[in-house]
Design a protein around this motif. Structure first.
Motif, PDB file in Angstrom:
ATOM      1  N   UNK A  15       0.805  -1.112   0.405  1.00  0.00           N
ATOM      2  CA  UNK A  15       0.026   0.231  -0.095  1.00  0.00           C
ATOM      3  C   UNK A  15       0.821   0.871  -0.157  1.00  0.00           C
ATOM      4  N   UNK A  16       0.453   2.079  -0.566  1.00  0.00           N
ATOM      5  CA  UNK A  16       1.037   3.325  -0.281  1.00  0.00           C
ATOM      6  C   UNK A  16       1.439   4.017   0.972  1.00  0.00           C
ATOM      7  N   UNK A  17       0.510   4.418   1.738  1.00  0.00           N
ATOM      8  CA  UNK A  17       0.883   4.063   3.003  1.00  0.00           C
ATOM      9  C   UNK A  17       1.882   3.850   3.663  1.00  0.00           C
ATOM     10  N   UNK A  18       2.207   2.665   3.253  1.00  0.00           N
ATOM     11  CA  UNK A  18       2.982   1.936   4.125  1.00  0.00           C
ATOM     12  C   UNK A  18       4.904   2.630   3.538  1.00  0.00           C
ATOM     13  N   UNK A  19       4.353   2.959   2.119  1.00  0.00           N
ATOM     14  CA  UNK A  19       5.754   3.499   1.544  1.00  0.00           C
ATOM     15  C   UNK A  19       5.918   5.225   2.198  1.00  0.00           C
ATOM     16  N   UNK A  20       5.204   5.810   2.566  1.00  0.00           N
ATOM     17  CA  UNK A  20       4.521   7.278   3.226  1.00  0.00           C
ATOM     18  C   UNK A  20       5.212   7.286   4.172  1.00  0.00           C
ATOM     19  N   UNK A  21       4.950   6.645   4.851  1.00  0.00           N
ATOM     20  CA  UNK A  21       4.997   6.363   6.610  1.00  0.00           C
ATOM     21  C   UNK A  21       6.759   5.910   6.762  1.00  0.00           C
ATOM     22  N   UNK A  22       7.365   5.374   5.488  1.00  0.00           N
ATOM     23  CA  UNK A  22       8.504   5.223   5.274  1.00  0.00           C
ATOM     24  C   UNK A  22       9.611   6.172   4.924  1.00  0.00           C
ATOM     25  N   UNK A  23       8.957   7.369   3.973  1.00  0.00           N
ATOM     26  CA  UNK A  23       9.174   7.860   3.077  1.00  0.00           C
ATOM     27  C   UNK A  23      10.773   8.378   4.162  1.00  0.00           C
ATOM     28  N   UNK A  24      10.567   8.817   4.961  1.00  0.00           N
ATOM     29  CA  UNK A  24      11.594  10.025   5.845  1.00  0.00           C
ATOM     30  C   UNK A  24      12.693   8.710   5.639  1.00  0.00           C
ATOM     31  N   UNK A  25      12.627   8.050   6.213  1.00  0.00           N
ATOM     32  CA  UNK A  25      14.007   6.755   6.528  1.00  0.00           C
ATOM     33  C   UNK A  25      14.700   6.439   5.183  1.00  0.00           C
ATOM     34  N   UNK A  26      13.108   5.971   3.987  1.00  0.00           N
ATOM     35  CA  UNK A  26      14.477   5.779   2.715  1.00  0.00           C
ATOM     36  C   UNK A  26      14.853   7.783   1.637  1.00  0.00           C
ATOM     37  N   UNK A  27      14.329   8.606   2.370  1.00  0.00           N
ATOM     38  CA  UNK A  27      15.374   9.577   1.855  1.00  0.00           C
ATOM     39  C   UNK A  27      16.531   9.917   2.733  1.00  0.00           C
ATOM     40  N   UNK A  28      17.120   9.349   4.297  1.00  0.00           N
ATOM     41  CA  UNK A  28      17.730   9.371   4.352  1.00  0.00           C
ATOM     42  C   UNK A  28      18.964   8.638   4.260  1.00  0.00           C
ATOM     43  N   UNK A  29      18.237   6.916   4.345  1.00  0.00           N
ATOM     44  CA  UNK A  29      19.310   5.649   3.901  1.00  0.00           C
ATOM     45  C   UNK A  29      19.364   5.736   2.456  1.00  0.00           C
ATOM     46  N   UNK A  30      19.035   6.811   1.408  1.00  0.00           N
ATOM     47  CA  UNK A  30      19.480   6.449   0.486  1.00  0.00           C
ATOM     48  C   UNK A  30      19.430   8.525  -0.469  1.00  0.00           C
ATOM     49  N   UNK A  31      20.629   8.360   0.416  1.00  0.00           N
ATOM     50  CA  UNK A  31      21.230   9.967   0.703  1.00  0.00           C
ATOM     51  C   UNK A  31      20.147  11.047  -0.339  1.00  0.00           C
ATOM     52  N   UNK A  32      18.619  11.183   0.269  1.00  0.00           N
ATOM     53  CA  UNK A  32      18.546  11.980   0.025  1.00  0.00           C
ATOM     54  C   UNK A  32      17.397  12.428  -1.951  1.00  0.00           C
ATOM     55  N   UNK A  33      17.811  10.603  -1.981  1.00  0.00           N
ATOM     56  CA  UNK A  33      17.697  10.619  -4.072  1.00  0.00           C
ATOM     57  C   UNK A  33      18.842  11.276  -4.729  1.00  0.00           C
ATOM     58  N   UNK A  34      19.584  11.562  -4.335  1.00  0.00           N
ATOM     59  CA  UNK A  34      20.865  12.290  -5.155  1.00  0.00           C
ATOM     60  C   UNK A  34      21.358  10.813  -6.191  1.00  0.00           C
ATOM     61  N   UNK A  35      21.026  11.139  -7.517  1.00  0.00           N
ATOM     62  CA  UNK A  35      21.375   9.688  -8.057  1.00  0.00           C
ATOM     63  C   UNK A  35      22.522   9.355  -7.923  1.00  0.00           C
ATOM     64  N   UNK A  36      23.486  10.632  -8.645  1.00  0.00           N
ATOM     65  CA  UNK A  36      24.716  10.467  -8.198  1.00  0.00           C
ATOM     66  C   UNK A  36      25.629  10.077  -7.067  1.00  0.00           C
TER      67      UNK A  36
END
Length: 189
Positions: free
Chosen positions: A55-76
């Motif tokens: 579900x999208x809500x699962x991702x939305x609630x985890x988004x802050x951590x995703x951003x943290x561990x994936x370097x703010x989604x900086x592609x480089x």
């Protein structure tokens, strides 16, 4: 299923929001608003890929951590991740620990990193359809379109993964390439 629901604040919204405060904020402030920039669209592509089967809500609630561990989604930065990073991510309970999705995100980052500035933005937005009729109900909202299928095919041709036609339509909705706020929703323009 009804297509509209009234929130605790009295606003009439698309019913998928339910009574969740984070979903209300997302619906009101993000979903369906035009999103531009390679980094922002890479994040959206990545999160939509992680969402597949969930579900999208699962991702939305985890988004802050995703951003943290994936370097703010900086592609480089993400493109430079190695096997140690994959293992680190696989141990992080704050994200979706799916090896195929983690490695796809890193591989997709490398593809974005190799593109020219704003090339991902231009590519994705080139598939945005002309504005159509506002959906009257959820029954009028497709799961896939000719445009999302074409976007998926082109991204796959370029080597991107976890970019299926349904996933790309969800991205088109969330990034404002299409506006699927149903008739009667306060956000319907």
């Amino acid at each position: 299923m009804t297509s509209l629901a009234t929130g605790s604040d009295g606003r009439v919204r698309c019913a998928w929001v339910g009574a969740d405060a984070e979903y209300e904020r997302y619906h009101d402030e993000e979903w369906g608003r035009p999103l531009h920039g390679d980094r922002a669209l890479f994040e959206k592509m990545s999160l939509e890929g992680f969402q597949a089967g969930l579900s999208w809500i699962t991702i939305l609630r985890k988004r802050p951590r995703f951003r943290e561990v994936f370097a703010g989604f900086d592609p480089d930065a993400v493109a430079a991740f190695g096997e140690d990073d994959v293992e680190r991510l696989m141990q992080d309970a704050g994200i979706i620990r799916n090896r195929a999705k983690v490695t796809a995100t890193i591989g997709n980052a490398a593809l974005v990193s190799a593109m020219g500035e704003d090339e991902l933005d231009e590519l994705m937005w080139s598939f945005a359809p002309a504005a159509g009729l506002r959906p009257r109900s959820f029954a009028d909202v497709p799961a896939v379109t000719a445009e999302s299928t074409a976007m998926s095919k082109e991204l796959r041709r370029r080597g991107f993964r976890f970019v299926g036609a349904t996933t790309m339509y969800a991205l088109m909705q969330s990034a404002g390439m299409v506006d699927d706020h149903v008739e009667g929703c306060w956000r319907a323009s």
